[in-house]
Design a protein around this motif. Structure first.
Motif, PDB file in Angstrom:
ATOM      1  N   ASP A   1      -2.240   2.074  20.342  1.00 45.06           N
ATOM      2  CA  ASP A   1      -1.407   0.871  20.390  1.00 45.06           C
ATOM      3  C   ASP A   1      -1.992  -0.238  21.263  1.00 45.06           C
TER       4      ASP A   1
ATOM      5  N   THR B   1      -3.392  -3.513  10.067  1.00 51.62           N
ATOM      6  CA  THR B   1      -2.308  -2.839  10.789  1.00 51.62           C
ATOM      7  C   THR B   1      -1.340  -3.771  11.495  1.00 51.62           C
TER       8      THR B   1
ATOM      9  N   ARG C   1      -1.840  -4.688  14.499  1.00 47.66           N
ATOM     10  CA  ARG C   1      -1.958  -4.383  15.920  1.00 47.66           C
ATOM     11  C   ARG C   1      -2.785  -5.427  16.659  1.00 47.66           C
TER      12      ARG C   1
ATOM     13  N   TYR D   1       5.752   3.137  11.390  1.00 46.27           N
ATOM     14  CA  TYR D   1       5.190   1.838  11.034  1.00 46.27           C
ATOM     15  C   TYR D   1       4.991   1.014  12.305  1.00 46.27           C
ATOM     16  N   THR D   2       4.057   0.080  12.207  1.00 47.17           N
ATOM     17  CA  THR D   2       3.762  -0.788  13.341  1.00 47.17           C
ATOM     18  C   THR D   2       4.828  -1.879  13.456  1.00 47.17           C
TER      19      THR D   2
ATOM     20  N   PRO E   1       4.325  -5.461  14.553  1.00 41.16           N
ATOM     21  CA  PRO E   1       3.385  -6.498  14.989  1.00 41.16           C
ATOM     22  C   PRO E   1       4.075  -7.683  15.636  1.00 41.16           C
TER      23      PRO E   1
ATOM     24  N   TRP F   1       1.935  -1.759   8.977  1.00 41.12           N
ATOM     25  CA  TRP F   1       1.167  -0.582   8.558  1.00 41.12           C
ATOM     26  C   TRP F   1       2.075   0.639   8.525  1.00 41.12           C
TER      27      TRP F   1
END
Length: 405
Positions: A152, A181, A183, A326-327, A329, A336
């Protein structure tokens, strides 16, 4: 005698494969499909009226209009490069126009840098997962990929150090709202990445295509801004790629490379040998648009995309089963998904298109080692909020059904 084309095509060109995303977009464009597939901006947000005015004013000024239709210098219009330098300085990266080359989108910058820095067998470090378009550009040079895992906070530092210790000297990284992603790297991880790169004399190619699409949280300095060596803009380890495709419009095809002058000088020669220079009129229009629209237009984009992101995250929270992660953001265009191990996202896509009328991009395409078969990329950029919510609900129902089979 019939031409044997496969025998004549160079090995570098044979290394290219079709883009899974480009092929998917042809299917996802059907009106009955809710598409989370394309990583493209929402055309409803294009500042059409501003462009109408710019084109009218440019063609109404005879001297400026004729200049914009002429050949230009390979480095790019000085006025546009000055704007980019000023914009970089505002974010803490002090450079000169001699450090800037205008390219046909960031994708041409990737292609030029691949031809400059890579050759068959040479190692290049990429994130797992990484931007598919970059790997397409790199693959034509037939390098050896060294994939490093992400957490992360950014790339796993032990893996990055091991990759450079093993001989790799080029890394392609996307610290801000990464495609695919979403991120971002923390400040501490960015500083650590730079320290490791300097330790081995390695080059970092920083993809900053989404850096201005920040919706919350503190703005973290880019790797380029942090890459200061005795105030010398030509002594750093970072080469940054930027673009107007996500902040103005993609059709202008205006991107840039910011690099030490030694690199820019080589890239200019390569540009002269390939396309001479980027469209003069498009550069002029981009320069005027950036001066007229920023920062107000950026706030419009951020508000619109923030709302869409929040809508998708709320729908995922409501409808997705607990075994799907899931991410979350803080910017960009992507979320993602990580699915259970028993779900192959490529097989899921075929069912999603047919049964749920939803499109997404299977995650395996973004991995240099073809892992990630149970992952998927969702883009919230182009669909309306109500369609985002309904599409996520249908996709979640399908995932539950497939998982229980």
């Amino acid at each position: 005698m019939t031409v044997q084309w496969n025998d004549l095509i160079a090995r570098d060109a044979r290394a290219l494969t079709a883009s899974e995303i480009r092929d998917l977009l042809k299917v996802a464009d059907r009106p009955e499909i809710t598409s989370f597939a394309g990583g493209v901006p929402d055309p409803a947000l294009f500042p059409l009226d501003t462009f109408k005015t710019i084109y009218h004013d440019l063609t109404s000024d005879e001297a400026a209009g004729r200049r914009s239709l002429q050949y230009s210098i390979s480095e790019g219009l000085p006025a546009l490069r000055h704007w980019i330098v000023d914009d970089l300085a505002a974010s803490g990266a002090v450079r000169s126009i001699d450090n800037i080359l205008i390219t046909c989108g960031a994708q041409q910058g990737l292609d030029l840098l691949a031809r400059l820095l890579l050759e068959p067998g040479r190692e290049i470090v990429v994130e797992k997962p990484s931007y598919l378009g970059a790997m397409q550009a790199f693959s034509m040079r037939r390098p050896t990929y060294v994939g490093i895992n992400m957490d992360d906070d950014g790339p796993v530092l032990a893996e990055l150090d091991a990759a450079f210790a093993g001989g790799a000297r080029v890394a392609y990284l996307a610290p801000d709202f990464q495609n695919p992603t979403g991120r971002s790297y923390t400040l501490e991880r960015r500083l650590a990445v730079l320290e490791i790169a300097r330790k081995y004399g390695a080059v970092i190619l920083e993809d900053a295509a989404y850096s201005k699409l920040s919706y919350e949280g503190d703005v973290v300095p880019s790797l380029l801004a942090l890459d200061e060596v005795d105030g010398d803009p030509d002594a750093g380890t970072v080469i940054q790629l930027g673009s107007f495709s996500k902040t103005l419009v993609p059709a202008l095809r205006i991107g840039w490379v910011c690099a030490p002058r030694t690199v820019i000088e080589r890239l200019v020669l390569m540009t002269q040998a390939s396309d001479l220079h980027v469209s003069t009129v498009n550069q002029e229009v981009a320069c005027r648009a950036a001066r007229d629209l920023f920062p107000g237009h950026l706030e419009t984009l951020r508000d619109a995309y923030r709302h869409k992101r929040d809508t998708m995250l709320a729908a995922l929270d409501e409808f997705m089963p607990e075994y799907v992660s899931y991410t979350r953001p803080e910017g960009g265009m992507f979320i993602w998904l990580t699915l259970p191990e028993n779900i192959d996202s490529r097989q899921l896509l075929a069912q999603a298109l047919e049964d749920a009328k939803v499109a997404f991009v299977p995650g395996q395409a973004f991995f240099c080692d073809q892992s990630g078969r149970n992952t998927a990329r969702l883009s919230f950029a182009t669909e309306k909020p109500e369609r985002i919510r309904n599409g996520i609900e249908r996709l979640a129902l399908l995932i539950k059904r497939v998982h229980n089979q």
